[in-house]
Design a protein around this motif. Sequence first.
Motif, PDB file in Angstrom:
ATOM      1  N   LEU A  54       0.854  -1.185   0.000  1.00 46.61           N
ATOM      2  CA  LEU A  54       0.000   0.000   0.000  1.00 46.61           C
ATOM      3  C   LEU A  54       0.891   1.236   0.000  1.00 46.61           C
ATOM      4  O   LEU A  54       1.838   1.325   0.784  1.00 46.61           O
ATOM      5  CB  LEU A  54      -0.899   0.040   1.232  1.00 46.61           C
ATOM      6  N   SER A  55       0.598   2.202  -0.870  1.00 45.98           N
ATOM      7  CA  SER A  55       1.329   3.471  -0.901  1.00 45.98           C
ATOM      8  C   SER A  55       0.439   4.558  -0.325  1.00 45.98           C
ATOM      9  O   SER A  55      -0.648   4.815  -0.858  1.00 45.98           O
ATOM     10  CB  SER A  55       1.732   3.824  -2.332  1.00 45.98           C
ATOM     11  N   VAL A  56       0.864   5.178   0.769  1.00 44.97           N
ATOM     12  CA  VAL A  56       0.041   6.179   1.440  1.00 44.97           C
ATOM     13  C   VAL A  56       0.812   7.485   1.576  1.00 44.97           C
ATOM     14  O   VAL A  56       2.039   7.502   1.671  1.00 44.97           O
ATOM     15  CB  VAL A  56      -0.425   5.705   2.835  1.00 44.97           C
ATOM     16  N   SER A  57       0.072   8.582   1.577  1.00 48.60           N
ATOM     17  CA  SER A  57       0.669   9.905   1.769  1.00 48.60           C
ATOM     18  C   SER A  57       1.048  10.107   3.231  1.00 48.60           C
ATOM     19  O   SER A  57       0.415   9.551   4.140  1.00 48.60           O
ATOM     20  CB  SER A  57      -0.328  10.987   1.339  1.00 48.60           C
ATOM     21  N   ILE A  58       2.063  10.934   3.466  1.00 54.85           N
ATOM     22  CA  ILE A  58       2.480  11.210   4.846  1.00 54.85           C
ATOM     23  C   ILE A  58       1.970  12.566   5.318  1.00 54.85           C
ATOM     24  O   ILE A  58       2.296  13.003   6.422  1.00 54.85           O
ATOM     25  CB  ILE A  58       4.012  11.166   4.973  1.00 54.85           C
ATOM     26  N   SER A  66      -4.001   8.472   7.220  1.00 53.28           N
ATOM     27  CA  SER A  66      -3.625   8.235   5.827  1.00 53.28           C
ATOM     28  C   SER A  66      -4.407   7.073   5.234  1.00 53.28           C
ATOM     29  O   SER A  66      -4.831   7.121   4.076  1.00 53.28           O
ATOM     30  CB  SER A  66      -2.119   7.964   5.728  1.00 53.28           C
ATOM     31  N   LEU A  67      -4.618   6.016   6.006  1.00 55.80           N
ATOM     32  CA  LEU A  67      -5.413   4.885   5.525  1.00 55.80           C
ATOM     33  C   LEU A  67      -6.872   5.272   5.337  1.00 55.80           C
ATOM     34  O   LEU A  67      -7.544   4.807   4.410  1.00 55.80           O
ATOM     35  CB  LEU A  67      -5.294   3.712   6.500  1.00 55.80           C
ATOM     36  N   GLU A  68      -7.381   6.137   6.221  1.00 57.64           N
ATOM     37  CA  GLU A  68      -8.756   6.633   6.054  1.00 57.64           C
ATOM     38  C   GLU A  68      -8.894   7.412   4.749  1.00 57.64           C
ATOM     39  O   GLU A  68      -9.877   7.256   4.021  1.00 57.64           O
ATOM     40  CB  GLU A  68      -9.137   7.516   7.241  1.00 57.64           C
ATOM     41  N   GLN A  69      -7.906   8.259   4.439  1.00 52.94           N
ATOM     42  CA  GLN A  69      -7.940   8.998   3.184  1.00 52.94           C
ATOM     43  C   GLN A  69      -7.807   8.056   1.992  1.00 52.94           C
ATOM     44  O   GLN A  69      -8.393   8.292   0.931  1.00 52.94           O
ATOM     45  CB  GLN A  69      -6.805  10.028   3.156  1.00 52.94           C
ATOM     46  N   PHE A  70      -7.069   6.965   2.180  1.00 51.75           N
ATOM     47  CA  PHE A  70      -6.839   6.005   1.101  1.00 51.75           C
ATOM     48  C   PHE A  70      -8.155   5.361   0.646  1.00 51.75           C
ATOM     49  O   PHE A  70      -8.354   5.122  -0.547  1.00 51.75           O
ATOM     50  CB  PHE A  70      -5.858   4.941   1.594  1.00 51.75           C
ATOM     51  N   VAL A  71      -9.048   5.079   1.594  1.00 51.27           N
ATOM     52  CA  VAL A  71     -10.302   4.385   1.252  1.00 51.27           C
ATOM     53  C   VAL A  71     -11.504   5.318   1.234  1.00 51.27           C
ATOM     54  O   VAL A  71     -12.633   4.870   1.048  1.00 51.27           O
ATOM     55  CB  VAL A  71     -10.567   3.226   2.245  1.00 51.27           C
ATOM     56  N   LYS A  72     -11.293   6.617   1.431  1.00 53.47           N
ATOM     57  CA  LYS A  72     -12.406   7.560   1.537  1.00 53.47           C
ATOM     58  C   LYS A  72     -13.210   7.655   0.251  1.00 53.47           C
ATOM     59  O   LYS A  72     -14.429   7.691   0.262  1.00 53.47           O
ATOM     60  CB  LYS A  72     -11.879   8.942   1.925  1.00 53.47           C
ATOM     61  N   GLY A  73     -12.509   7.721  -0.883  1.00 55.92           N
ATOM     62  CA  GLY A  73     -13.182   7.813  -2.172  1.00 55.92           C
ATOM     63  C   GLY A  73     -13.670   9.217  -2.456  1.00 55.92           C
ATOM     64  O   GLY A  73     -13.413  10.166  -1.721  1.00 55.92           O
ATOM     65  N   GLU A  74     -14.449   9.339  -3.553  1.00 50.92           N
ATOM     66  CA  GLU A  74     -15.001  10.630  -3.954  1.00 50.92           C
ATOM     67  C   GLU A  74     -16.390  10.428  -4.540  1.00 50.92           C
ATOM     68  O   GLU A  74     -16.724   9.354  -5.048  1.00 50.92           O
ATOM     69  CB  GLU A  74     -14.096  11.304  -4.997  1.00 50.92           C
ATOM     70  N   ALA A 107       2.884  -4.772   3.626  1.00 48.31           N
ATOM     71  CA  ALA A 107       3.948  -3.794   3.350  1.00 48.31           C
ATOM     72  C   ALA A 107       3.307  -2.450   3.035  1.00 48.31           C
ATOM     73  O   ALA A 107       2.465  -2.367   2.133  1.00 48.31           O
ATOM     74  CB  ALA A 107       4.818  -4.259   2.190  1.00 48.31           C
ATOM     75  N   ILE A 108       3.700  -1.423   3.764  1.00 51.17           N
ATOM     76  CA  ILE A 108       3.144  -0.076   3.572  1.00 51.17           C
ATOM     77  C   ILE A 108       4.266   0.864   3.164  1.00 51.17           C
ATOM     78  O   ILE A 108       5.245   1.041   3.890  1.00 51.17           O
ATOM     79  CB  ILE A 108       2.457   0.436   4.851  1.00 51.17           C
ATOM     80  N   HIS A 109       4.102   1.456   2.002  1.00 52.94           N
ATOM     81  CA  HIS A 109       5.102   2.381   1.452  1.00 52.94           C
ATOM     82  C   HIS A 109       4.682   3.818   1.781  1.00 52.94           C
ATOM     83  O   HIS A 109       3.567   4.231   1.464  1.00 52.94           O
ATOM     84  CB  HIS A 109       5.193   2.174  -0.067  1.00 52.94           C
ATOM     85  N   LEU A 110       5.572   4.567   2.417  1.00 49.13           N
ATOM     86  CA  LEU A 110       5.304   5.969   2.767  1.00 49.13           C
ATOM     87  C   LEU A 110       5.862   6.864   1.659  1.00 49.13           C
ATOM     88  O   LEU A 110       7.037   6.812   1.323  1.00 49.13           O
ATOM     89  CB  LEU A 110       5.955   6.320   4.114  1.00 49.13           C
TER      90      LEU A 110
END
Length: 737
Positions: A54-58, A66-74, A107-110
């Motif tokens: 998973l690639s997440v913003s810092i 960051s995980l909440e933003q990852f699955v939040k959607g639009e 594995a989580i990529h920052l």
Amino acid sequence: MEFFNTLIDQVDDVLKVRGGRRIYDKHFGGEFVDQNICVECPHRTELSQSFTNLSVSIKSGNLEESLEQFVKGEVLEGDNAYLCEACDEKRTTLKRLCIKTLPATLAIHLKRFDFDWERNKAFKFDDYFSFPNQLDMLPYTQIGMEGTAKQKRDVSSLYHLSGVVVHSGQANAGHYYSFIKSRGSSEWFKFNDDVVTPITMTTQTMVEECFGGEFESKGSTRNRYWNAYILLYDKATEFCPPSPWKKPSKPISPTKRLKASRLSRIQDDVMEENEDPVNALEELIKTGERSGMFTERLPPLVRNSIVDSNIKLLKEKAVFNESYFGFIKKLATSNISASNVADYCGWNTKLLCNFLLHTYLHVTSQFHFLETSWEDTFKTVLSSDPSAVETFLEFISSTRNQDYLVTFLLTCPKHSVRSKFAGLVKLALEKVEPGGESAVAFLGRYLTIMTRDIPENNKHSEQYFNIIHHFAKLSTQSVQQLLVGKYIPTFLGLVLSSEKWTSNQLSNFSGGYYTLGLVLAQTDLRVYQDHTGSPHTLCNVTSTYQSTYNFTNPSALLSHLVLVCHSVSQLSVANTLYLLSWRNKETSLSIISYLMTSISTVQGHELKPLFTLLLSLLQLEDTHQIARLERVIGGEPGLFGIVKTSSETGPKRAYQCVKFFTQLLRTNPSAKDHITTHIPEWQWSVNWLRTAFETGAKSSSASNESATVKGFQRTTSAQETLTDATALLNEIENSSQ
């Protein structure tokens, strides 16, 4: 991270080819689900795809957010609404990506690295970013978002931190090392090249070693340039077998063992005196140098790489500063007042070209010394002598060293850079002599790009076509040069080469459509108009250019222009359609037919530009105006027919047809005279609107021309349309008696 992905993909692919099991996919492989969930209907679409990290913003500052933003959607709504295939209608839709299957090892990529396109260099975010020792992934899974309580209880979603990969340094230079937890125990070890040391992993250790951010040292604030880059979490219930990797069979040499021992003792002594890690590192290096530990020379490849990086850094510091910019400006303009300026003009222009293209356009706007207008300097140099414009156009259009036109107009991802470069080209074209040798040579190379490069590089092509449009607006000589340069077949060959252009791509071509209208206006279309009574087709308009573009399908052009009208911009194609319709019955009625077909089929919120164009076409006062009116009113499909067929299934479409009729009758005397032969149809349409307004409609402030509401709405505009339509009906009935 790229190395991680490449490694596991290649190893698993080789194992698969050899008949073995994909070991990495088993441990790191999970599954996403890409969902489109319609809010206004029960339908949804789901597409599964595998992942190994998973690639997440810092930017949020911690992993959970960051995980909440990852699955939040639009939410896709309005003009951006999703076309529901089951309903065949645009719906407000939630688009999101969540986790369907969790891997054994997560594995989580920052995302700590990015690239600055203006300065043409990579950079790193050292911001503070925290992450927990224990992580529950249930809230970010499909079951966690949609499942029942029982389903949620059955999911194994708890993870424990088992490893951290740390990057120490900057974007272009640095060092990786790791903290790894021994499976089956609570012991942590630090792996730094060939040195492995135990470490007590407390919360404070995590803050100092992995979270990044700022810290205070000797009264000043510093950045922790060492911070976590990859996180590894093991499932709490997962059985973790012993590591399959064997220790190296080659023993550590006594010399290396002695040096490691001495370095460890020195490090302990230094850390006791100074607890700050940065200062401790500096003291450690100095102590090692004094003790003679660093006597071995660097390998030539490493040493040369370091020297090259240092030289590059020094050059950048010397180039991107106010003094250098001021020096170039004085140098480029120093001879423009001299009596023999022509002798220096070529050198001045080439100097300025190299500076603008290789330095100025790569500098971010944050530098305060850019406030001085370089546009004025460029104008001054171009105005110094006619040869300056010729030199500039030759410089940017020549492909000997670099294709600057393609680089800065099509492939450059930064809008600001493309706009600046386009501004320079427009300034030069304003000063070039239309039809001159320099202008002809430049335009020939420029139009070649349209057929050679734009089909594959059209994502950022708006400035390319804006330059052509700007040139066409300069003078009639400019338009004539485009006509002679075969702009019409070149542009038509591009836009008609595919039927799958997206609205964004067509929007990028807007300048090209405007230019097409300007060039056609300069074409002597009278020889193709039928006031002489001779037969003709739209093919005649481009018959002069058959050698360049075989225009054998005029209907493709007309349907394409109508598509652009309702999906991109009515204004960009209006002039072209007016010119093709004037005194040309066959083409004129073909355009009307395509418009009427579109009016009967497109979404309700796309009708307005079609009606605007249709109203203007019906205002053309030539010998075929009545034929166009009859095709609109009584043709197949005609407006009255569309009102009847849409009155039940699409009342908003029927309403907009009636509204268009009232506008047409108020502004077009010929239409008002012609409607007397269709009074029953007009009566039916007005009576339908009155019934719909008084019985089935709901009061609303929303427009009947938007996509946000369903069904016909009782709005102020609808009331005014009904009043006007009723008055017109009474007036026409009285005049016909």
